[in-house]
Design an enzyme around this catalytic site. Structure first.
Site, mmCIF file in Angstrom:
data_model
loop_
_atom_site.group_PDB
_atom_site.id
_atom_site.type_symbol
_atom_site.label_atom_id
_atom_site.label_comp_id
_atom_site.label_asym_id
_atom_site.label_seq_id
_atom_site.Cartn_x
_atom_site.Cartn_y
_atom_site.Cartn_z
ATOM 1 C CE LYS A 75 20.696 9.768 63.226
ATOM 2 N NZ LYS A 75 20.038 10.172 64.464
ATOM 3 C CB THR A 77 18.962 18.984 60.208
ATOM 4 O OG1 THR A 77 19.712 19.403 61.348
ATOM 5 C CG2 THR A 77 18.660 20.174 59.332
ATOM 6 N NE ARG A 98 17.512 9.715 69.334
ATOM 7 C CZ ARG A 98 18.826 9.543 69.406
ATOM 8 N NH1 ARG A 98 19.332 8.661 70.226
ATOM 9 N NH2 ARG A 98 19.650 10.249 68.665
ATOM 10 C CE LYS A 109 23.592 14.920 68.690
ATOM 11 N NZ LYS A 109 22.732 13.774 68.878
ATOM 12 C CB ALA A 277 21.691 5.508 69.495
ATOM 13 C CG PHE A 305 24.948 7.302 67.237
ATOM 14 C CD1 PHE A 305 25.451 8.598 67.177
ATOM 15 C CD2 PHE A 305 24.882 6.691 68.475
ATOM 16 C CE1 PHE A 305 25.867 9.266 68.324
ATOM 17 C CE2 PHE A 305 25.303 7.356 69.629
ATOM 18 C CZ PHE A 305 25.799 8.642 69.547
ATOM 19 C CG PHE A 385 26.979 20.731 55.362
ATOM 20 C CD1 PHE A 385 27.497 21.286 56.524
ATOM 21 C CD2 PHE A 385 26.170 19.599 55.484
ATOM 22 C CE1 PHE A 385 27.227 20.743 57.772
ATOM 23 C CE2 PHE A 385 25.899 19.041 56.728
ATOM 24 C CZ PHE A 385 26.426 19.622 57.882
ATOM 25 C CD1 TRP A 413 21.339 23.635 59.300
ATOM 26 C CD2 TRP A 413 21.994 25.092 57.733
ATOM 27 N NE1 TRP A 413 22.084 24.616 59.918
ATOM 28 C CE2 TRP A 413 22.497 25.527 58.990
ATOM 29 C CE3 TRP A 413 22.284 25.868 56.598
ATOM 30 C CZ2 TRP A 413 23.276 26.676 59.130
ATOM 31 C CZ3 TRP A 413 23.049 27.012 56.731
ATOM 32 C CH2 TRP A 413 23.548 27.405 57.999
#
Length: 560
Positions: A75, A77, A98, A109, A277, A305, A385, A413
């Protein structure tokens, strides 16, 4: 694509950042409206917002996602990549994100500054202590905790019931051993013995308040309303009763100023505040988002999230507190995560599996339906991906088109802004052409029960809501205190639409279990705890911290 093997931190460390002064000069900011924090970070003054107040607002794009899985959704990214892509197609775009919490950074994470060629930099600073905002929040919160215990030790003039103190202590780390503790041991010189506990700093009401305040005066007023305990007559005791709001606001006077940094492609990024979140409301500060709308024509911001948590809270809580009008929502999905929602284990995600992808689509479908409930234009972004196959991409794209859902592939990405230009063009087009009938899902004058049921049924797809006897009792006392006209902030597992983290995909016929309600009167919402969500996480068996180090030149290693 020969650069795939580079880690996020290597890419970030090789970035060509522009000195922060140059970035400031490109924006509508004068010399006395900013202060440097090193070469590449700045704090922006609140007087800047006052000066730009009458400027026209830029368009607000909210980036959200399907329910997160260990496979990754990207998200942040996509948020960064879309901001870069909008600038690539000639738009004046700013990102509002954030601040990462050290708990998750050191836990599962790893860092939270985007990824690949769509990152915010200086990545190491942002992921570690940054400009000290979270430390300031920790200190302000714990100063209040110390003042409560000191008040009791010094004679307890307010008649605080020591069994009903609701203000815990905080630490910005995942530390399960501190969830339930006993303090004040050691005799009469050392305070009054009682049970206590720690939450993670980003779950603190002080963090939520900082992120929902409009200015310093509003911050102080909100802090004064915090309920810290109940007295022997069952009445609430607030920060104002203790006289602690002045000191707490003083400790936060720098933290309330938004932080300016940049992306790998030198797109300006405001990174400010980071409430959890799944517990708090999961959005960066109102001040940063509002300021971004004055400095840019397009603002790309995110909420934590999946859309069942982050987007719901952005749209029901943050838009009200900040008088923000969202223009469009981007729902991020990855083929990997959808396959996981369709039942594929993490170690098999690199293999093509169209069938599992199709069974996982229900999760995306539910989040898209929720955006329709809010009346907002929306676009699905497929965050690409390297192992996604052409057939899988085609399956997902065809499904979206069959549903009448706008969809674009985002390869941000691997390619940065260049990989997101089709998404950027689609977003601009939808904002210009789609009708926007945005409206929060509930009215503030509805009962707490109705608000909770609305979210559970319309956003999660629940069949029903079950309230514990404790929750029903709390609902009555919240009403007696005149607090039932506030929005609700649902604390729920992020992994599932239900309150059971194991129910992936789009579960049906489930019941949401409400066990407790907590008033966050300063923040301006009622926290509703469902299932067994923790307000102080623990570290995993192999924390990300084990891979972190610093090299001989003082550069960070292993921050993702």
């Amino acid at each position: 694509m020969g650069h795939e093997v580079k880690s996020d931190i290597e890419i970030a460390q090789n970035a060509k950042m522009v000195p922060i002064k140059e970035l400031v000069n490109e924006l509508n900011i004068t010399e006395n409206e900013w202060e440097p924090y090193g070469h590449y970070k700045a704090k922006l003054s609140l007087s800047l917002m006052e000066r730009l107040e009458k400027e026209e607002d830029g368009k607000v794009i909210l980036v959200t996602a399907i329910n997160p899985t260990p496979a990754g959704e990207g998200k942040s990214t996509v948020t960064v990549g879309l901001g870069q892509a909008l600038n690539k197609i000639g738009k004046n775009a700013i990102i509002a994100l954030r601040e990462p919490s050290l708990g998750p950074t050191m836990g599962i994470k790893g860092g939270a500054a985007g990824g690949g060629f769509s990152q915010v930099v200086p990545m190491e600073d942002i992921n570690l202590h940054f400009t000290g905002d979270i430390h300031a929040i920790t200190t302000a919160h714990n100063a209040l905790a110390a003042m409560i215990d000191n008040h009791i030790h010094r004679g307890n003039e307010l008649k605080i019931d020591v069994r009903k103190i609701v203000w815990k202590r905080v630490l910005d780390m995942n530390d399960r051993s501190l969830r339930n503790i006993v303090i004040g041991l050691g005799g009469s010189l050392h305070g009054v013995p009682r049970e206590d506990g720690f939450d993670i700093t980003v779950a603190s009401e002080v963090m939520a308040i900082l992120c929902l305040s409009k200015n310093l005066a509003d911050l102080k007023e909100r802090i004064s309303k915090i309920v810290v305990a109940y007295n022997l007559d069952g009445e609430p005791v607030t920060v104002r009763n203790l006289g602690a709001e002045g000191a707490m606001t003083l400790l936060l006077k720098e933290a309330i100023k938004p932080n300016l940094v940049q992306t790998l492609e030198n797109t300006p990024a405001l990174i400010h505040g980071g409430p959890f979140a799944n517990i708090a409301h999961g959005c960066n500060s109102v001040i940063a988002t509002k300021l971004a709308t004055k400095l840019g024509d397009y603002v790309v911001t995110e909420a934590g999230f999946g859309a069942d948590l982050g987007a719901e809270k952005f749209l029901n809580i943050k838009t009200r507190a900040g008088e923000i009008k969202p223009d469009l929502v981007v729902v991020v999905a990855t083929i990997r995560a959808l396959k996981m929602h369709g039942g594929v284990p993490k170690n098999k995600l690199d293999e093509e599996n169209v069938e599992a992808l199709q069974s996982g689509l229900g999760n995306l479908e539910k989040h898209v339906e929720t955006m329709k409930e809010f009346g907002l234009p929306h676009v699905v972004a497929i965050n690409r991906f390297i192992h996604d196959t052409d057939e899988e991409i085609q399956t997902l794209t065809s499904w979206c088109e069959a549903q009448g859902v706008k969809v674009e592939l985002a390869d941000v990405w691997a390619k940065g802004g260049e990989g997101g230009t089709s998404l950027a063009e689609r977003v601009v087009k939808e904002i210009e052409q789609s009708s926007n009938n945005f409206k929060p899902l509930y009215e503030l004058n509805q009962s707490l029960k109705e608000k909770i049921e609305t979210i559970a049924k319309k956003v999660y797809g629940a069949k029903d809501v079950e309230f514990s006897a404790n929750a029903l009792k709390q609902m009555e006392s919240l009403k007696e205190n005149g607090w039932d006209n506030l929005p609700v902030c649902m604390a729920k597992s992020q992994y599932s639409l239900s309150d059971d983290p194991k129910k992936l995909g789009r579960p049906k016929d489930f019941v949401i279990h409400v066990r407790e309600l907590k008033p966050s009167i300063g923040a301006g919402f009622i926290v509703v705890l469902t299932g067994n969500v923790m307000t102080m996480p623990g570290l995993p068996k192999e924390p990300a911290a084990l891979k972190m180090d610093v090299d001989g030149d003082g550069r960070g290693v292993g921050l993702f």
